[in-house]
Design a protein around this motif. Structure first.
Motif, PDB file in Angstrom:
ATOM      1  N   ARG A 276      11.289   7.361   4.340  1.00 28.21           N
ATOM      2  CA  ARG A 276      10.398   7.850   5.394  1.00 28.21           C
ATOM      3  C   ARG A 276      11.212   8.154   6.638  1.00 28.21           C
TER       4      ARG A 276
ATOM      5  N   GLN B  44      -0.166  -9.086   3.384  1.00 24.32           N
ATOM      6  CA  GLN B  44       0.369  -7.980   2.585  1.00 24.32           C
ATOM      7  C   GLN B  44       1.819  -7.687   2.944  1.00 24.32           C
TER       8      GLN B  44
ATOM      9  N   ALA C  15       5.178  -8.185   0.566  1.00 24.71           N
ATOM     10  CA  ALA C  15       6.094  -7.053   0.343  1.00 24.71           C
ATOM     11  C   ALA C  15       7.525  -7.373   0.771  1.00 24.71           C
TER      12      ALA C  15
ATOM     13  N   ARG D 189       7.265  -0.114   3.876  1.00 26.21           N
ATOM     14  CA  ARG D 189       8.134  -0.060   2.692  1.00 26.21           C
ATOM     15  C   ARG D 189       9.001   1.196   2.714  1.00 26.21           C
ATOM     16  N   ARG D 190       8.380   2.330   3.048  1.00 23.39           N
ATOM     17  CA  ARG D 190       9.120   3.596   3.040  1.00 23.39           C
ATOM     18  C   ARG D 190      10.195   3.626   4.128  1.00 23.39           C
TER      19      ARG D 190
ATOM     20  N   ASP E   2       2.540   0.312   3.089  1.00 27.78           N
ATOM     21  CA  ASP E   2       3.216   1.422   2.406  1.00 27.78           C
ATOM     22  C   ASP E   2       4.212   2.106   3.328  1.00 27.78           C
ATOM     23  N   PHE E   3       3.811   2.334   4.576  1.00 21.31           N
ATOM     24  CA  PHE E   3       4.711   2.971   5.540  1.00 21.31           C
ATOM     25  C   PHE E   3       5.932   2.082   5.795  1.00 21.31           C
TER      26      PHE E   3
ATOM     27  N   GLY F  48      -3.227  -1.453   3.838  1.00 21.97           N
ATOM     28  CA  GLY F  48      -2.464  -0.867   2.742  1.00 21.97           C
ATOM     29  C   GLY F  48      -1.574   0.266   3.207  1.00 21.97           C
ATOM     30  N   HIS F  49      -2.096   1.116   4.095  1.00 16.19           N
ATOM     31  CA  HIS F  49      -1.276   2.211   4.627  1.00 16.19           C
ATOM     32  C   HIS F  49      -0.125   1.669   5.472  1.00 16.19           C
TER      33      HIS F  49
END
Length: 293
Positions: free
Chosen positions: A293, A55, A59, A286-287, A283-284, A279-280
């Motif tokens: 973030r 993943q 990304a 990416r931010r 996502d983190f 997934g979390h």
């Protein structure tokens, strides 16, 4: 859909200390890099099987993963080990691959290594993820004490003892009540190939974990010095790192967010078919990369 299975080549990297670790980079994106610090007995390939590596690569990240000292494919120097030394191993890999800064992700004991790396290499981390490894419960220290005592007495840890501990802490309650699931895990853990290079490696990692826990780590002062965006994740049925202690520790980190994933025990990173934790993590990351973030 994230890719499962190997997504990177593995190489044996000789560190300046002479210790050799199985490690490799995945992905060709423009970064930033992500360093994956593994849990106890966790081979490098586990990150692939959980979907974390795939993943992150999808990304656009480049991902550095490895098998820590003591785990199959890497050297197992004589015990005891300690967490600062294992953090220096991780720093040595960053140097080998010419990585100055990275998002640092730890799972279980890899969270200990992550915290020590932040102290020993200030400025390295762009962000931090600590999954199922922030502030252990007394059960963790008790299990370490039991297993280290068996090493002192027998020179090894019987596979049935290790299998029982793994079953009771890795699986959720529903799985533990299913005879077929328990038998399958028993056969894999007792009759399958060991994830350890040797008993010395297992003894060494246990000693490192126990030394960290008995020192009262992570201290409030250590948590307060984490000065980068941080994600703390906990599984609702985790006996080693329960949500109550992890949430309280996360509150001491200046820029931290906390996520609880329900329905899983300590092995939730590996066993959740929905890949919620990976997934979390992505996502983190990416931010952090995007500056949101």
């Amino acid at each position: 859909m994230s890719r499962l299975g190997p997504v990177s080549e593995s190489n044996r990297v000789v560190l300046p200390t002479g210790v050799t670790l199985l490690a490799g980079l995945a992905g060709t994106g423009d970064g930033p890099f992500v360093l994956l610090n593994p849990g106890m007995a966790m081979p490098k390939s586990t990150w692939d099987l959980t979907g974390v590596t795939g993943q992150l690569v999808d990304a656009g990240f480049r991902v550095l993963s490895y098998s820590a000292r003591g785990v199959a494919g890497s050297d197992a120097p004589p015990p005891p080990y300690d967490i600062p030394t294992m953090a220096d191993d991780a720093a040595g890999l960053l140097d080998h691959f010419d990585i100055d800064r990275a998002i640092v992700v730890g799972y279980s004991m890899g969270c200990y290594v992550t915290q020590a790396l932040l102290e020993r290499r200030p400025g390295t981390a762009l962000g931090v993820v600590m999954c199922a490894g922030l502030r252990s419960s007394p059960i963790s220290a008790l299990v370490n004490e039991m297993e280290l005592a068996l090493f002192e007495r027998l020179g090894e840890l019987p596979k049935t003892v290790s299998a029982f501990e793994t079953l009771m802490t890795t699986l959720d309650r529903a799985s533990l009540q299913d005879p077929a699931t328990v038998r399958g895990w028993r056969d894999m853990l007792v009759d399958g190939a060991s994830s350890w290079t040797s008993p010395q490696g297992q003894h060494g990692q246990l000693a490192a974990s126990q030394s960290w826990v008995l020192a009262g780590e992570p201290s409030e002062a250590r948590l307060a010095t984490i000065d980068v965006p941080t994600l703390v994740m906990s599984f609702s049925e985790d006996l080693f790192f329960p949500p109550t202690t992890s949430r309280a520790a996360a509150a001491l980190i200046p820029d931290a967010e906390f996520i609880q994933i329900d329905g899983f025990a300590h092995g939730g990173l590996m066993l959740d078919p929905n890949r919620t934790a990976p997934g979390h993590i992505v996502d983190f990351c990416r931010r952090v990369r995007d500056g949101s973030r």
